[in-house]
Scaffold this motif. Structure first.
Motif, mmCIF file in Angstrom:
data_model
loop_
_atom_site.group_PDB
_atom_site.id
_atom_site.type_symbol
_atom_site.label_atom_id
_atom_site.label_comp_id
_atom_site.label_asym_id
_atom_site.label_seq_id
_atom_site.Cartn_x
_atom_site.Cartn_y
_atom_site.Cartn_z
ATOM 1 N N ASP A 80 8.668 4.952 0.584
ATOM 2 C CA ASP A 80 9.820 4.544 -0.210
ATOM 3 C C ASP A 80 10.563 3.398 0.469
ATOM 4 O O ASP A 80 11.741 3.496 0.790
ATOM 5 N N ALA A 81 9.859 2.306 0.699
ATOM 6 C CA ALA A 81 10.450 1.098 1.279
ATOM 7 C C ALA A 81 9.688 -0.096 0.737
ATOM 8 O O ALA A 81 8.474 -0.011 0.516
ATOM 9 N N THR A 82 10.371 -1.187 0.511
ATOM 10 C CA THR A 82 9.716 -2.372 -0.032
ATOM 11 C C THR A 82 9.901 -3.602 0.855
ATOM 12 O O THR A 82 9.516 -4.694 0.464
ATOM 13 N N ARG A 137 -15.462 1.428 11.629
ATOM 14 C CA ARG A 137 -16.383 0.489 10.989
ATOM 15 C C ARG A 137 -15.989 0.255 9.538
ATOM 16 O O ARG A 137 -15.262 1.048 8.938
ATOM 17 N N GLY A 138 -16.457 -0.854 9.003
ATOM 18 C CA GLY A 138 -16.262 -1.163 7.591
ATOM 19 C C GLY A 138 -15.022 -1.987 7.303
ATOM 20 O O GLY A 138 -14.301 -2.422 8.185
ATOM 21 N N GLY A 139 -14.842 -2.200 6.022
ATOM 22 C CA GLY A 139 -13.663 -2.887 5.515
ATOM 23 C C GLY A 139 -12.809 -1.872 4.786
ATOM 24 O O GLY A 139 -13.325 -0.999 4.086
ATOM 25 N N TRP A 140 -11.519 -1.968 4.968
ATOM 26 C CA TRP A 140 -10.619 -0.967 4.407
ATOM 27 C C TRP A 140 -9.570 -1.617 3.532
ATOM 28 O O TRP A 140 -9.049 -2.679 3.841
ATOM 29 N N PHE A 141 -9.254 -0.922 2.434
ATOM 30 C CA PHE A 141 -8.247 -1.372 1.483
ATOM 31 C C PHE A 141 -7.142 -0.319 1.461
ATOM 32 O O PHE A 141 -7.419 0.874 1.321
ATOM 33 N N VAL A 142 -5.913 -0.780 1.612
ATOM 34 C CA VAL A 142 -4.771 0.132 1.682
ATOM 35 C C VAL A 142 -3.843 -0.190 0.517
ATOM 36 O O VAL A 142 -3.439 -1.336 0.329
ATOM 37 N N SER A 143 -3.530 0.827 -0.275
ATOM 38 C CA SER A 143 -2.577 0.652 -1.372
ATOM 39 C C SER A 143 -1.296 1.404 -1.020
ATOM 40 O O SER A 143 -1.343 2.532 -0.524
ATOM 41 N N PHE A 144 -0.180 0.752 -1.241
ATOM 42 C CA PHE A 144 1.135 1.335 -0.961
ATOM 43 C C PHE A 144 1.817 1.608 -2.284
ATOM 44 O O PHE A 144 1.968 0.709 -3.118
ATOM 45 N N ASN A 145 2.235 2.857 -2.464
ATOM 46 C CA ASN A 145 2.889 3.264 -3.697
ATOM 47 C C ASN A 145 4.220 3.920 -3.393
ATOM 48 O O ASN A 145 4.371 4.603 -2.375
ATOM 49 N N CYS A 146 5.175 3.707 -4.285
ATOM 50 C CA CYS A 146 6.466 4.373 -4.185
ATOM 51 C C CYS A 146 6.285 5.819 -4.642
ATOM 52 O O CYS A 146 5.476 6.098 -5.529
ATOM 53 N N SER A 147 7.007 6.729 -4.033
ATOM 54 C CA SER A 147 6.826 8.138 -4.395
ATOM 55 C C SER A 147 7.387 8.450 -5.773
ATOM 56 O O SER A 147 7.036 9.462 -6.367
ATOM 57 N N ASN A 197 -0.385 -4.199 -1.284
ATOM 58 C CA ASN A 197 -1.806 -3.993 -1.007
ATOM 59 C C ASN A 197 -2.129 -4.613 0.340
ATOM 60 O O ASN A 197 -1.616 -5.677 0.690
ATOM 61 N N GLY A 198 -2.994 -3.942 1.079
ATOM 62 C CA GLY A 198 -3.423 -4.477 2.359
ATOM 63 C C GLY A 198 -4.911 -4.270 2.540
ATOM 64 O O GLY A 198 -5.536 -3.468 1.833
ATOM 65 N N LYS A 199 -5.470 -5.028 3.480
ATOM 66 C CA LYS A 199 -6.886 -4.836 3.798
ATOM 67 C C LYS A 199 -7.129 -5.304 5.223
ATOM 68 O O LYS A 199 -6.376 -6.100 5.772
ATOM 69 N N PHE A 200 -8.203 -4.763 5.813
ATOM 70 C CA PHE A 200 -8.583 -5.176 7.155
ATOM 71 C C PHE A 200 -10.072 -4.942 7.356
ATOM 72 O O PHE A 200 -10.688 -4.120 6.684
ATOM 73 N N ALA A 201 -10.638 -5.718 8.285
ATOM 74 C CA ALA A 201 -12.068 -5.645 8.566
ATOM 75 C C ALA A 201 -12.284 -5.213 10.008
ATOM 76 O O ALA A 201 -11.741 -5.817 10.922
ATOM 77 N N GLU A 203 -4.581 -8.330 6.229
ATOM 78 C CA GLU A 203 -3.814 -8.983 5.174
ATOM 79 C C GLU A 203 -2.929 -7.924 4.525
ATOM 80 O O GLU A 203 -3.404 -6.840 4.183
ATOM 81 N N LEU A 204 -1.668 -8.238 4.360
ATOM 82 C CA LEU A 204 -0.717 -7.342 3.694
ATOM 83 C C LEU A 204 0.100 -8.174 2.730
ATOM 84 O O LEU A 204 0.738 -9.149 3.138
ATOM 85 N N ILE A 205 0.055 -7.811 1.463
ATOM 86 C CA ILE A 205 0.773 -8.563 0.429
ATOM 87 C C ILE A 205 1.693 -7.611 -0.322
ATOM 88 O O ILE A 205 1.249 -6.619 -0.893
ATOM 89 N N ILE A 206 2.984 -7.945 -0.323
ATOM 90 C CA ILE A 206 3.945 -7.192 -1.123
ATOM 91 C C ILE A 206 3.915 -7.771 -2.525
ATOM 92 O O ILE A 206 3.974 -8.984 -2.721
ATOM 93 N N LEU A 207 3.828 -6.915 -3.510
ATOM 94 C CA LEU A 207 3.776 -7.366 -4.903
ATOM 95 C C LEU A 207 5.150 -7.884 -5.343
ATOM 96 O O LEU A 207 6.178 -7.343 -4.937
#
Length: 163
Positions: free
Chosen positions: A85-87, A109-119, A132-136, A153-157
């Motif tokens: 609950d933070a933007t 290992r691998g590439g990861w995708f992280v989604s951030f959602n408000c509760s 949304n974020g991602k890392f390799a 990479e981390l991008i706030i919508l």
């Protein structure tokens, strides 16, 4: 402490210009610009020919990263869903770094995708996605994410908000 000083000699006269700082207690230092002329005519004679206090500046320490509560609500092959609950970028970056460290320790290992959602705020017709974020982590991760190994990479919508 004397700093940024230079000395120029003309015949038997030396002119030194520079800055000096004076520290008083725990205050920010007071800074002065000076010019000192030294002449030699058998003996050295020095005289401060100019001395002026420079404008005081204050700097503000950056805000410390605030720790915010978050929950990893889902983790599968190469994606992680996080509820927070933070933007603001410092809070999201803090959580993203924690999630990345956790995955690197567990999966490495691998590439990861992280989604951030408000509760709150999600539901039919409403998206609660904040960022949304991602890392390799390796070559496979580079292929999956398009990022260099170790890059993040981390991008706030633009529509990010938590009611």
């Amino acid at each position: 402490m004397i700093r940024n000083h230079t000395t120029q000699a003309v015949a038997d006269t030396f002119v030194t210009t520079g800055q000096v700082s004076k520290y008083v207690g725990g205050e920010a230092p007071r800074n002065y610009q000076f010019e000192c002329t030294t002449a030699f005519d058998g003996t050295f004679t020095s005289e401060v020919t100019q001395f002026a206090e420079l404008a005081r500046t204050t700097t503000t320490a950056p805000d410390p990263v605030r720790e915010v509560p978050y929950t990893i609500t889902e983790q599968d092959r190469n994606s992680v869903a996080v509820t927070i609950d933070a933007t603001d970028m410092p809070a999201l970056q803090y959580v993203f770094n924690n999630v990345q460290s956790k995955i690197a320790r567990e999966e490495n290992r691998g590439g990861w995708f992280v989604s951030f959602n408000c509760s709150t705020g999600g539901g039919q017709g409403f998206d609660n996605r904040i960022a949304n974020g991602k890392f390799a982590l390796d070559k496979l991760g580079r292929a999956q994410t398009g990022l260099a190994i170790g890059e993040t990479e981390l991008i706030i919508l633009a529509t990010a908000s938590c009611p």
